[in-house]
Design an enzyme around this catalytic site. Structure first.
Site, mmCIF file in Angstrom:
data_model
loop_
_atom_site.group_PDB
_atom_site.id
_atom_site.type_symbol
_atom_site.label_atom_id
_atom_site.label_comp_id
_atom_site.label_asym_id
_atom_site.label_seq_id
_atom_site.Cartn_x
_atom_site.Cartn_y
_atom_site.Cartn_z
ATOM 1 N N GLU A 100 12.188 -31.926 -0.833
ATOM 2 C CA GLU A 100 12.748 -32.648 -1.971
ATOM 3 C C GLU A 100 13.615 -33.742 -1.362
ATOM 4 O O GLU A 100 14.765 -33.504 -1.020
ATOM 5 C CB GLU A 100 13.581 -31.674 -2.811
ATOM 6 C CG GLU A 100 13.666 -32.025 -4.261
ATOM 7 C CD GLU A 100 14.072 -30.820 -5.121
ATOM 8 O OE1 GLU A 100 14.885 -31.051 -6.019
ATOM 9 O OE2 GLU A 100 13.606 -29.697 -4.901
ATOM 10 N N ALA A 119 7.528 -40.779 5.255
ATOM 11 C CA ALA A 119 7.362 -40.489 6.686
ATOM 12 C C ALA A 119 6.590 -39.191 6.893
ATOM 13 O O ALA A 119 5.722 -39.099 7.767
ATOM 14 C CB ALA A 119 8.736 -40.411 7.359
ATOM 15 N N GLY A 131 14.022 -38.325 -0.489
ATOM 16 C CA GLY A 131 13.863 -39.671 -1.021
ATOM 17 C C GLY A 131 12.542 -40.288 -0.568
ATOM 18 O O GLY A 131 11.734 -39.659 0.127
ATOM 19 N N ALA A 149 13.472 -44.150 -9.584
ATOM 20 C CA ALA A 149 14.861 -44.550 -9.790
ATOM 21 C C ALA A 149 14.870 -45.958 -10.373
ATOM 22 O O ALA A 149 13.973 -46.748 -10.112
ATOM 23 C CB ALA A 149 15.631 -44.536 -8.481
ATOM 24 N N LEU A 206 11.954 -40.309 3.672
ATOM 25 C CA LEU A 206 11.459 -39.115 4.358
ATOM 26 C C LEU A 206 10.130 -38.661 3.750
ATOM 27 O O LEU A 206 9.225 -38.241 4.476
ATOM 28 C CB LEU A 206 12.493 -37.981 4.299
ATOM 29 C CG LEU A 206 12.071 -36.672 4.990
ATOM 30 C CD1 LEU A 206 11.742 -36.882 6.466
ATOM 31 C CD2 LEU A 206 13.163 -35.599 4.841
ATOM 32 N N GLU A 233 0.839 -1.202 0.000
ATOM 33 C CA GLU A 233 0.000 0.000 0.000
ATOM 34 C C GLU A 233 0.872 1.250 0.000
ATOM 35 O O GLU A 233 0.560 2.245 -0.672
ATOM 36 C CB GLU A 233 -0.902 0.019 1.247
ATOM 37 C CG GLU A 233 -1.845 -1.172 1.369
ATOM 38 C CD GLU A 233 -1.220 -2.350 2.127
ATOM 39 O OE1 GLU A 233 0.011 -2.539 2.053
ATOM 40 O OE2 GLU A 233 -1.978 -3.079 2.784
ATOM 41 N N CYS A 286 -2.438 -4.039 7.157
ATOM 42 C CA CYS A 286 -2.089 -4.310 8.553
ATOM 43 C C CYS A 286 -2.504 -3.131 9.434
ATOM 44 O O CYS A 286 -2.575 -1.997 8.974
ATOM 45 C CB CYS A 286 -0.600 -4.620 8.692
ATOM 46 S SG CYS A 286 0.469 -3.220 8.302
#
Lengths: 381, 381
Positions: free
Chosen positions: B299, B307, B301, B170, B304, B57, B83
């Site tokens: 990013e 999980a 595998g 993979a 994780l 603003e 705000c």
């Protein structure tokens, strides 16, 4: 009399829409649409009727006559080169010449070697202006199977796959029926309905006992069914045996069983066994091409799906993905392990669509498609 | 003076485009755009500057002043509620009241409990017409992380996955780098660039030794990096240790190693071990929310990734699929086996796009998104 710009796709799109309207009923003939236009006015239009019935150009000519229009000097928009030979019906090119249009605009040349370019030639020699190639890709999308059968001798084959976003088509306990939603299943039946043959494997027959017919969309014609059944183990009470024609490709001879099945419209094709317990899949595709099959819809398990991919028998993928991740579960296709990505089957995405809550991704083998395009009679003459 | 229809999204879309232009640079502040319009003419416009700099603003007001325009009686289009509190800068609502606009159109209420509705109230009490909710979804798309942190105390987290069409990330020999193409990798870096933290696991650090920074798109700000490293095994020569801030979440105390790493801007967060060798992932997300992290880009595998999914720490999926089928190869995510599809993580597709030769599919947890929408100050008052 003002002639419409032959490159304006408006009327050809209308002809394509008419062809789309007969997607389920014309095979083994191609789906064709025709619109006759003069001074921005539609004089007549139509699409190919079921085998033995008139082709699109004749339907459109009759429509114009019924409306009391003369079509002399008009422009014909037709999605496929008019035929120039006697098949089940007399050649359309002759009917067009007799109608004396000023111009014929054709989306795609006929891939049929009996026609290829000769319909165009017939029109040109009669002094009719001919333009070829307007909306060619869209026209080929309507008839890849017809083009493939004429050009390669084999059908155009798509593999339907349904899985979670991480490529799992069944849980570890085999539960798989409902990974994708009802809209995706209905959409799959649209693809069954347009095909000439719905193909599956014995694993699927034993596991799911599918009916393999079209139920979720309305169609006056059911595609034929086919089963890859190397060991000729088809249960004689399988639900897919319902009176409609079934083809069983096998390498094991059992004349008594074949005889019993034949009485129920199940035709056994005994293939030469290249390997024991293995149907020669490219040979099966050639057999289908020789028996008027344009489009094959494969709906099979990971085994046959992977085998068809490995044998280069798949031209297109029709993949439904549900917005979920299943992690440890069964994969979509079984193929020999590869050591390098260069050895992987490469496709080209052609369409992404949301179907209900699922995604539908279509991809095709670019080289297969290009060979169809190149097999068509040349553009614009 | 004719007032534009406040429901016409034209100017709000321009404000959203301005906010999109500062996507990489404002965090932990939200990206906001503002356009000041009178009689169909833009008087001034702008977007939030990096932390400590002026909000949208104020930038727009200064722009109008620089162009010699008075903004009294104008309409302000602003993508987030102004705000009403002193943070790093004075409250924007006060500056707006002083500017005496006729109307303020706001895309989304501020999810910040310090602001929520009070900026709107401040404007209304000053006799300014206020409209809230125009293009709300698009505005929230720009700041889901800010909304999530304010509303839930945790970041908005997306999981980036790249795989073949059958969900293989993979080959069996581990070869994985190039399943998707260069355009998909560049697109992935855009998502890294907008995030506050790029998160990975130790498996990926050990296997690929990634730099984990933004390289493929230009940005003046690099996100922080974070590693889930329960055993505190981070090699001190890992490439991701490059002077930029790195967070390591671990359950194993090694003060000497932590001390050495701290000197290189690597901050070790010792988490209470709920299970041995397991970082409490929801606890990590709370920690990140408490430390000004709006958006987390994961990013990692299959371990994780699975999980985080299992722990309900993923709000959105960013999936790149290559048009190929790999068959027997490694999956995208590892998760406990489930016996019924009802136990599967469900997302909702929000976007399909072609990126180079690959497909990008975005999906999100519908409930997560709805909770953000519901946390916003009410529409139209």
């Amino acid at each position: 009399m003002s002639q419409p710009d032959p490159l304006d796709p408006t009327w050809m799109r209308r002809a394509l829409a008419l062809a789309r309207g007969v997607l389920y009923i014309t095979s083994p003939n191609p789906r064709v649409g025709c619109v006759i236009v003069r001074d921005g006015q539609v004089l007549g239009e139509g699409a190919t009727q079921p085998p033995g019935g008139p082709h699109a150009e004749i339907v459109a000519l009759r429509d114009a006559a019924a409306r009391g229009h003369s079509v002399a000097g008009a422009t014909f928009y037709v999605t496929l080169e008019p035929c120039s030979h006697f098949g089940r019906t007399p050649p359309c090119a002759d009917a067009l010449v007799a109608a004396q249009p000023a111009r014929v605009v054709i989306a795609m040349g006929d891939p049929n070697p009996k026609v290829n370019g000769r319909g165009i030639e017939r029109l040109s020699k009669a002094g009719i202006a001919v333009h070829v190639g307007l909306c060619q890709e869209e026209a080929l999308e309507l008839n890849p199977g017809f083009a493939s059968r004429m050009h390669r001798g084999t059908p155009w084959t798509w593999l339907k796959l349904a899985a979670s976003l991480d490529g799992r088509s069944a849980l570890h306990n085999g539960m798989s029926q409902w990974i994708t939603g009802p809209e995706a299943r209905a959409d799959g039946h649209h693809w069954r309905a347009r095909s000439c043959v719905v193909l599956t494997g014995m694993g699927t027959v034993l596991a799911d006992d599918p009916q393999l017919n079209v139920r979720e969309v309305a169609t006056p014609r059911q595609p034929r069914k086919a089963v890859v059944d190397a060991r000729f183990a088809l249960p004689e009470n399988a639900r897919l045996i319902d009176g409609a024609e079934v083809l069983v490709f096998t390498v094991r001879s059992d004349p008594a069983k074949a005889e019993r099945l034949a009485r129920r419209n199940v035709h056994t094709i005994l293939m030469p066994a290249q390997q024991p317990h293995r149907v020669d899949l490219p040979g099966m595709m050639r057999w289908l091409g020789e028996h008027d099959v344009n489009e094959v819809h494969v709906e099979a398990g990971a085994g046959l799906s992977g085998a068809l991919l490995s044998a280069h028998c798949v031209d297109e993928l029709l993949v439904y993905l549900a917005p979920t991740l299943l992690g440890d579960a069964a994969g979509m296709v079984r193929m020999p392990m590869i050591d390098h990505l260069d050895a992987a089957r490469r496709f080209e995405f052609i369409d992404f669509t949301r179907v209900g809550s699922d995604a539908r991704l279509r991809a095709r083998v670019a080289a297969s498609w290009q060979s169809l395009v190149q097999g068509l009679a040349g553009e614009t003459r």
